[in-house]
Design a protein around this motif. Structure first.
Motif, PDB file in Angstrom:
ATOM      1  N   ASP A 126      34.889  17.247 -35.881  1.00  0.00           N
ATOM      2  CA  ASP A 126      34.771  15.829 -36.176  1.00  0.00           C
ATOM      3  C   ASP A 126      35.904  15.286 -37.045  1.00  0.00           C
ATOM      4  O   ASP A 126      36.089  14.072 -37.127  1.00  0.00           O
ATOM      5  CB  ASP A 126      33.440  15.543 -36.886  1.00  0.00           C
ATOM      6  N   ALA A 127      36.638  16.150 -37.685  1.00  0.00           N
ATOM      7  CA  ALA A 127      37.735  15.723 -38.566  1.00  0.00           C
ATOM      8  C   ALA A 127      38.997  16.489 -38.201  1.00  0.00           C
ATOM      9  O   ALA A 127      38.922  17.580 -37.623  1.00  0.00           O
ATOM     10  CB  ALA A 127      37.351  15.988 -40.017  1.00  0.00           C
ATOM     11  N   PRO A 128      40.154  15.954 -38.546  1.00  0.00           N
ATOM     12  CA  PRO A 128      41.391  16.674 -38.273  1.00  0.00           C
ATOM     13  C   PRO A 128      41.375  18.063 -38.898  1.00  0.00           C
ATOM     14  O   PRO A 128      41.011  18.229 -40.056  1.00  0.00           O
ATOM     15  CB  PRO A 128      42.460  15.794 -38.940  1.00  0.00           C
ATOM     16  N   THR A 129      41.749  19.063 -38.103  1.00  0.00           N
ATOM     17  CA  THR A 129      41.809  20.443 -38.563  1.00  0.00           C
ATOM     18  C   THR A 129      43.239  20.950 -38.376  1.00  0.00           C
ATOM     19  O   THR A 129      43.806  20.843 -37.294  1.00  0.00           O
ATOM     20  CB  THR A 129      40.839  21.330 -37.753  1.00  0.00           C
ATOM     21  N   TRP A 130      43.799  21.476 -39.445  1.00  0.00           N
ATOM     22  CA  TRP A 130      45.175  21.962 -39.424  1.00  0.00           C
ATOM     23  C   TRP A 130      45.249  23.254 -38.637  1.00  0.00           C
ATOM     24  O   TRP A 130      44.474  24.181 -38.835  1.00  0.00           O
ATOM     25  CB  TRP A 130      45.659  22.177 -40.845  1.00  0.00           C
ATOM     26  N   LEU A 131      46.203  23.314 -37.707  1.00  0.00           N
ATOM     27  CA  LEU A 131      46.458  24.534 -36.951  1.00  0.00           C
ATOM     28  C   LEU A 131      47.496  25.347 -37.713  1.00  0.00           C
ATOM     29  O   LEU A 131      48.654  24.991 -37.777  1.00  0.00           O
ATOM     30  CB  LEU A 131      47.008  24.196 -35.561  1.00  0.00           C
TER      31      LEU A 131
END
Length: 132
Positions: A126-131
């Motif tokens: 649901d939220a931006p997740t850092w790769l």
């Protein structure tokens, strides 16, 4: 994502973006949502939060604020995505996913994580997740 079921094809002007003094640098449109990046690197998302099929993560990268229409799903007006912490250099969208690259070169994804489509194990996206 810009129209109501009864008025397909009618584009709506959103005040949240009309009144901005910072011009847009980029506009990216997916099947159910759009992303706007300002020249200052602010990211705004709008449209359907989960699409008609019900994505397992929000397409907007932020809490959904519906304003009606969209076959019961509701359309969210443009709202700034604040979870990135760094200005956005570029954004790309697909039907059920979003990828934002920040000025520090980090890639962040969110949306429907079926089949590891976001670059990490399935789960809530649901939220931006850092790769990393």
């Amino acid at each position: 994502p810009f129209c109501v079921e009864q008025r397909r094809g009618v584009i709506r002007a959103w005040r949240a973006l009309d009144s901005r003094t910072e011009p847009l640098k980029q506009l990216a449109a997916g099947g159910f949502h759009c992303c706007c990046v300002t020249r200052a690197g602010e990211l705004y998302t709008l449209g359907h939060a989960r699409g008609y099929d019900g994505a397992n993560g929000t397409l907007l990268g932020r809490p959904h604020v519906a304003v009606g229409g969209g076959g019961g799903h509701g359309i969210s007006p443009p709202v700034k995505v604040g979870a990135l912490g760094t200005p956005v250099a570029e954004v790309a969208v697909s039907t059920y996913a979003t990828l934002a690259i920040t000025l520090d070169g980090r890639a962040h994804t969110w949306g429907d994580s079926d089949g590891h489509a976001l670059g990490y194990a399935a789960g809530a996206a649901d939220a931006p997740t850092w790769l990393d």
